[in-house]
Write a protein that holds these residues in place. Structure first.
Motif, PDB file in Angstrom:
ATOM      1  N   LEU A 220       0.825  -1.210   0.000  1.00 51.76           N
ATOM      2  CA  LEU A 220       0.000   0.000   0.000  1.00 51.76           C
ATOM      3  C   LEU A 220       0.859   1.259   0.000  1.00 51.76           C
ATOM      4  N   ALA A 221       1.941   1.242   0.745  1.00 47.08           N
ATOM      5  CA  ALA A 221       2.845   2.400   0.751  1.00 47.08           C
ATOM      6  C   ALA A 221       3.421   2.637  -0.638  1.00 47.08           C
ATOM      7  N   MET A 222       3.802   1.581  -1.320  1.00 49.15           N
ATOM      8  CA  MET A 222       4.391   1.714  -2.646  1.00 49.15           C
ATOM      9  C   MET A 222       3.362   2.215  -3.660  1.00 49.15           C
ATOM     10  N   LEU A 223       2.110   1.773  -3.520  1.00 54.09           N
ATOM     11  CA  LEU A 223       1.068   2.184  -4.456  1.00 54.09           C
ATOM     12  C   LEU A 223       0.589   3.610  -4.211  1.00 54.09           C
ATOM     13  N   SER A 224       0.419   3.951  -2.941  1.00 52.77           N
ATOM     14  CA  SER A 224      -0.199   5.234  -2.597  1.00 52.77           C
ATOM     15  C   SER A 224       0.800   6.358  -2.407  1.00 52.77           C
ATOM     16  N   GLY A 225       2.050   6.024  -2.154  1.00 56.64           N
ATOM     17  CA  GLY A 225       3.038   7.046  -1.833  1.00 56.64           C
ATOM     18  C   GLY A 225       2.949   7.536  -0.404  1.00 56.64           C
ATOM     19  N   ASP A 226       2.106   6.881   0.407  1.00 58.18           N
ATOM     20  CA  ASP A 226       1.935   7.259   1.806  1.00 58.18           C
ATOM     21  C   ASP A 226       2.921   6.467   2.657  1.00 58.18           C
ATOM     22  N   ASP A 227       4.009   7.104   3.044  1.00 61.63           N
ATOM     23  CA  ASP A 227       5.068   6.408   3.780  1.00 61.63           C
ATOM     24  C   ASP A 227       4.658   5.991   5.185  1.00 61.63           C
ATOM     25  N   ARG A 444      10.045  -6.807   7.795  1.00 64.06           N
ATOM     26  CA  ARG A 444      10.340  -5.584   8.550  1.00 64.06           C
ATOM     27  C   ARG A 444      11.582  -4.907   7.985  1.00 64.06           C
ATOM     28  N   ALA A 445      12.569  -5.713   7.565  1.00 66.70           N
ATOM     29  CA  ALA A 445      13.763  -5.138   6.950  1.00 66.70           C
ATOM     30  C   ALA A 445      13.400  -4.378   5.675  1.00 66.70           C
ATOM     31  N   GLU A 446      12.486  -4.935   4.892  1.00 63.43           N
ATOM     32  CA  GLU A 446      12.063  -4.264   3.664  1.00 63.43           C
ATOM     33  C   GLU A 446      11.366  -2.937   3.983  1.00 63.43           C
ATOM     34  N   ARG A 450      12.685   0.707   2.729  1.00 63.99           N
ATOM     35  CA  ARG A 450      11.888   1.625   1.911  1.00 63.99           C
ATOM     36  C   ARG A 450      11.629   2.935   2.649  1.00 63.99           C
ATOM     37  N   LYS A 451      11.668   2.878   3.960  1.00 58.84           N
ATOM     38  CA  LYS A 451      11.520   4.100   4.758  1.00 58.84           C
ATOM     39  C   LYS A 451      12.822   4.899   4.795  1.00 58.84           C
ATOM     40  N   GLY A 452      13.934   4.254   4.470  1.00 58.95           N
ATOM     41  CA  GLY A 452      15.226   4.931   4.463  1.00 58.95           C
ATOM     42  C   GLY A 452      16.090   4.652   5.666  1.00 58.95           C
ATOM     43  N   ASP A 453      15.657   3.751   6.563  1.00 58.72           N
ATOM     44  CA  ASP A 453      16.439   3.410   7.753  1.00 58.72           C
ATOM     45  C   ASP A 453      17.260   2.163   7.455  1.00 58.72           C
ATOM     46  N   LEU A 454      18.398   2.351   6.810  1.00 62.19           N
ATOM     47  CA  LEU A 454      19.195   1.223   6.345  1.00 62.19           C
ATOM     48  C   LEU A 454      19.880   0.480   7.495  1.00 62.19           C
ATOM     49  N   ASP A 455      20.195   1.181   8.574  1.00 65.14           N
ATOM     50  CA  ASP A 455      20.823   0.510   9.719  1.00 65.14           C
ATOM     51  C   ASP A 455      19.893  -0.549  10.305  1.00 65.14           C
ATOM     52  N   LYS A 456      18.632  -0.179  10.521  1.00 62.64           N
ATOM     53  CA  LYS A 456      17.693  -1.150  11.084  1.00 62.64           C
ATOM     54  C   LYS A 456      17.349  -2.236  10.086  1.00 62.64           C
ATOM     55  N   LYS A 469      24.677 -18.598  10.018  1.00 63.16           N
ATOM     56  CA  LYS A 469      26.140 -18.575  10.121  1.00 63.16           C
ATOM     57  C   LYS A 469      26.798 -17.857   8.949  1.00 63.16           C
ATOM     58  N   ALA A 470      26.028 -17.040   8.255  1.00 67.98           N
ATOM     59  CA  ALA A 470      26.566 -16.276   7.121  1.00 67.98           C
ATOM     60  C   ALA A 470      27.168 -14.977   7.630  1.00 67.98           C
ATOM     61  N   SER A 471      28.053 -14.390   6.823  1.00 63.70           N
ATOM     62  CA  SER A 471      28.676 -13.130   7.218  1.00 63.70           C
ATOM     63  C   SER A 471      27.617 -12.036   7.316  1.00 63.70           C
ATOM     64  N   LEU A 472      27.795 -11.147   8.257  1.00 60.10           N
ATOM     65  CA  LEU A 472      26.836 -10.063   8.465  1.00 60.10           C
ATOM     66  C   LEU A 472      27.101  -8.934   7.479  1.00 60.10           C
ATOM     67  N   ILE A 473      26.082  -8.136   7.240  1.00 59.37           N
ATOM     68  CA  ILE A 473      26.185  -7.058   6.253  1.00 59.37           C
ATOM     69  C   ILE A 473      26.101  -5.705   6.945  1.00 59.37           C
ATOM     70  N   GLY A 474      26.473  -4.675   6.226  1.00 60.41           N
ATOM     71  CA  GLY A 474      26.357  -3.320   6.730  1.00 60.41           C
ATOM     72  C   GLY A 474      25.205  -2.589   6.069  1.00 60.41           C
ATOM     73  N   ALA A 475      24.908  -1.402   6.561  1.00 62.60           N
ATOM     74  CA  ALA A 475      23.782  -0.624   6.039  1.00 62.60           C
ATOM     75  C   ALA A 475      23.936  -0.340   4.549  1.00 62.60           C
ATOM     76  N   SER A 476      25.157  -0.117   4.098  1.00 61.86           N
ATOM     77  CA  SER A 476      25.373   0.221   2.684  1.00 61.86           C
ATOM     78  C   SER A 476      25.129  -0.958   1.755  1.00 61.86           C
ATOM     79  N   ASP A 477      25.037  -2.159   2.310  1.00 63.95           N
ATOM     80  CA  ASP A 477      24.800  -3.350   1.489  1.00 63.95           C
ATOM     81  C   ASP A 477      23.323  -3.552   1.167  1.00 63.95           C
ATOM     82  N   VAL A 478      22.441  -2.871   1.882  1.00 57.91           N
ATOM     83  CA  VAL A 478      21.009  -3.130   1.748  1.00 57.91           C
ATOM     84  C   VAL A 478      20.460  -2.428   0.513  1.00 57.91           C
ATOM     85  N   THR A 479      19.975  -3.226  -0.407  1.00 58.98           N
ATOM     86  CA  THR A 479      19.273  -2.741  -1.589  1.00 58.98           C
ATOM     87  C   THR A 479      18.045  -3.621  -1.789  1.00 58.98           C
ATOM     88  N   GLU A 480      17.184  -3.209  -2.708  1.00 61.69           N
ATOM     89  CA  GLU A 480      16.015  -4.044  -3.004  1.00 61.69           C
ATOM     90  C   GLU A 480      16.456  -5.392  -3.566  1.00 61.69           C
TER      91      GLU A 480
END
Length: 559
Positions: A220-227, A444-446, A450-456, A469-480
């Motif tokens: 709904l957020a993606m369709l309506s633009g209501d964040d 929740r990560a998605e 989409r809200k712009g909080d890449l750390d969370k 047991k996989a390597s952890l990622i940083g905020a800059s790694d998060v993309t769609e």
């Protein structure tokens, strides 16, 4: 979930023609009808059982076709022809996938849900308030569940929220956003009414409503633009992750009888006999119930669809494998793309790619060849680029391996006891996970992303990766794309990938990128034939033609 009786099946077939009681209405006493069945909790529970059966029947809608995974970035059609989304130019308003899913929704699930909802608020019914609320909550959940599916496959569709006593021919499509708002309303009501603690395996708990709401709010957020919907998505996921909606959690330690055998915590989550809460599994929120010896229950088709047809493999001496041994029989139609088989597995420590979760080594199983019986199949590429069986000394044979449907990695989520003790059927009696807490984290990560909080967003993804047991990622790694990759690693086989890609608006470009290996005749593939209009499915032509009282618009590109 026990199967419905023959007589209840007849009742449900007739129920769509029933109208509400009036002073002069006759009450038929010689058969099931709303007037003499929906009078107490047992009657409503019988219809609920039928509702669950209709929802579960999605898994068997299309025989040898898994339309929620075929033709996506993770699966291609495993035969050398143009079926199974191998050629998207064949998808038109007469195509089977659209017809099957439309009829499943409007002829099976929605009438049964609406039958309950049309009658459950009758205060003359002898039923406790808690039971009434929980029954109503389940019906609302499944109505919202189905409209979310319809919105993601077709876009806007007609909203039917009651049973009709007379035929109608004037339905009109609502917008996709309005359909999702209707689903949201049902799911929000369900989240207030559903029980938190479920005594019977397979019934949806309150956590299931919040889990699905988290997804619906994102769309709904993606369709309506209501964040603000992203905050609602995060809040809904919080209810599950924070255990406000029940004691569910991602498994981090081995558990259950499977823990005494070789494996890991991820394989334990999918082990036969421990899918449900009553079996110690707190990660699975909701699962289809697959009974072993129940008449009419053909079991789960996951092995049949996803396993390679390994009886086409021959030993170096030319002896064919048997079609069945300790493994259920596969027919090789859900052939994983190279993306799913190899590209996403870039971390050597990721247990989701361990031998306990993906079988990459196979064995000769025919005692007619004692030289190779029970020995591993060894392979090597020939100068022509094809994969061949090798002898024990490593030399190539002339036995070419068909990596499209006969020889490819086996995702072990499909493992399980064969249904009715018949391995040749390709079906298993193992219950099927439909919602897990690990996906709640990824939803929740998605929403955070989409809200712009890449750390969370990274923190939630790392909960899932940390368990693996996989390597952890940083905020800059998060993309769609990274979120889609992580969903593939975590949810492959379980996830209806088609719906996820359409929901995100990513079906077309991801199929072009990852499903361009020729599968159909003439070198055509899903990736080379998919067009922009395939981002949504066509409305079935039979539905458009039958709706003579109003214009039911077709999706663009299918006229």
């Amino acid at each position: 979930m026990k199967n419905i009786s023959f007589f209840l099946t007849i009742f449900l077939a007739l129920s769509a023609l029933s109208c509400k009681n009036g002073y002069l209405d006759e009450v038929p006493l010689d058969r099931f009808s709303p007037e003499n069945l929906l009078v107490n909790e047992s009657g409503f529970d019988a219809v609920l059982t039928a509702l669950y059966e209709s929802v579960r029947s999605e898994h068997h809608l299309s025989g040898n076709f898994d339309y929620m995974n075929l033709g996506t970035d993770v699966v291609r059609w495993g035969r050398a022809d143009s079926r199974g989304f191998a050629d998207y130019t064949l998808i038109n308003s007469y195509a089977e996938p659209s017809r099957l899913y439309w009829n499943w929704a409007y002829e099976k699930v929605l009438p049964r849900a609406n039958l309950i909802l049309d009658n459950i608020d009758n205060m003359d019914i002898d039923i406790s308030e808690d039971s009434r609320n929980n029954i109503k909550g389940q019906a609302l959940f499944f109505r919202g569940y189905v409209y979310n599916i319809l919105a993601n496959l077709f876009g806007g569709v007609p909203i039917v929220e009651t049973l009709y006593s007379e035929p109608r021919f004037d339905f009109e499509r609502e917008s996709r956003e309005n359909v999702l708002l209707f689903a949201m309303s049902d799911l929000e009501a369900a989240s207030r009414l559903l029980a938190i603690d479920i005594a019977e395996d397979g019934r949806v708990p309150r956590a299931a409503a919040f889990h699905l709401l988290s997804e619906v709010y994102i769309t709904l957020a993606m369709l309506s633009g209501d964040d603000s919907y992203y905050d609602k998505s995060i809040g809904a996921a919080d209810k599950v992750i924070g255990k406000e909606a029940g004691d569910y959690e991602i498994a981090t330690q081995r558990f259950g009888p499977a823990s005494s055998s070789p494996g890991d915590v991820f394989s334990d989550v999918f082990a036969y006999g421990q899918i449900n809460r009553s079996e110690g599994n707190k990660e699975v929120i909701w699962a289809y119930q697959i009974e072993l010896y129940i008449l009419g229950n053909s079991g789960s088709q996951l092995p049949r669809l996803w396993a390679p047809q390994y009886d086409v493999i021959r030993t170096p001496n030319g002896i064919k494998n048997n079609s069945v041994d300790s493994l259920p029989r596969g027919i090789g139609v859900n052939s994983p793309t190279n993306y799913a088989k190899y590209y996403i597995w870039d971390d050597p420590n990721d247990i989701r790619n361990s031998k306990h979760n993906i079988r990459r080594t196979f064995y000769y199983n025919n005692p007619a060849d004692p030289e190779y019986f029970q020995k591993p199949i060894r392979t090597a590429y020939g100068s022509d680029g094809n994969l061949y069986v090798t002898r024990e000394d490593g030399t190539l044979t002339t036995q070419r391996l068909d990596t499209l449907f006969g020889y490819y990695p086996w995702f072990r989520k499909i493992d399980g006891h064969p249904s009715a003790d018949q391995p040749s059927s390709g079906n298993t009696a193992k219950d099927m996970s439909r919602m897990r807490v690990s996906e709640t984290y990824l939803l929740r990560a998605e929403a955070y992303f989409r809200k712009g909080d890449l750390d969370k967003a990274a923190a939630d993804i790392n909960v899932v990766r940390g368990r693996a047991k996989a390597s952890l990622i940083g905020a800059s790694d998060v993309t769609e794309d990274y979120i889609l990759d992580e969903r593939a690693r975590e949810l492959l086989v379980e996830e209806p990938r088609m719906r996820t890609l359409i929901r995100m608006g990513r079906l077309v470009d991801r199929v072009r990128k990852y499903n361009s290996e020729p599968a159909g005749t003439g070198g055509r593939s899903a990736g080379s034939t998919i067009q922009e209009h395939n981002a949504l499915w066509p409305i079935p032509q039979a539905v458009i033609d039958a709706n003579s009282g109003a214009v039911l618009e077709q999706n663009p590109g299918y006229n």
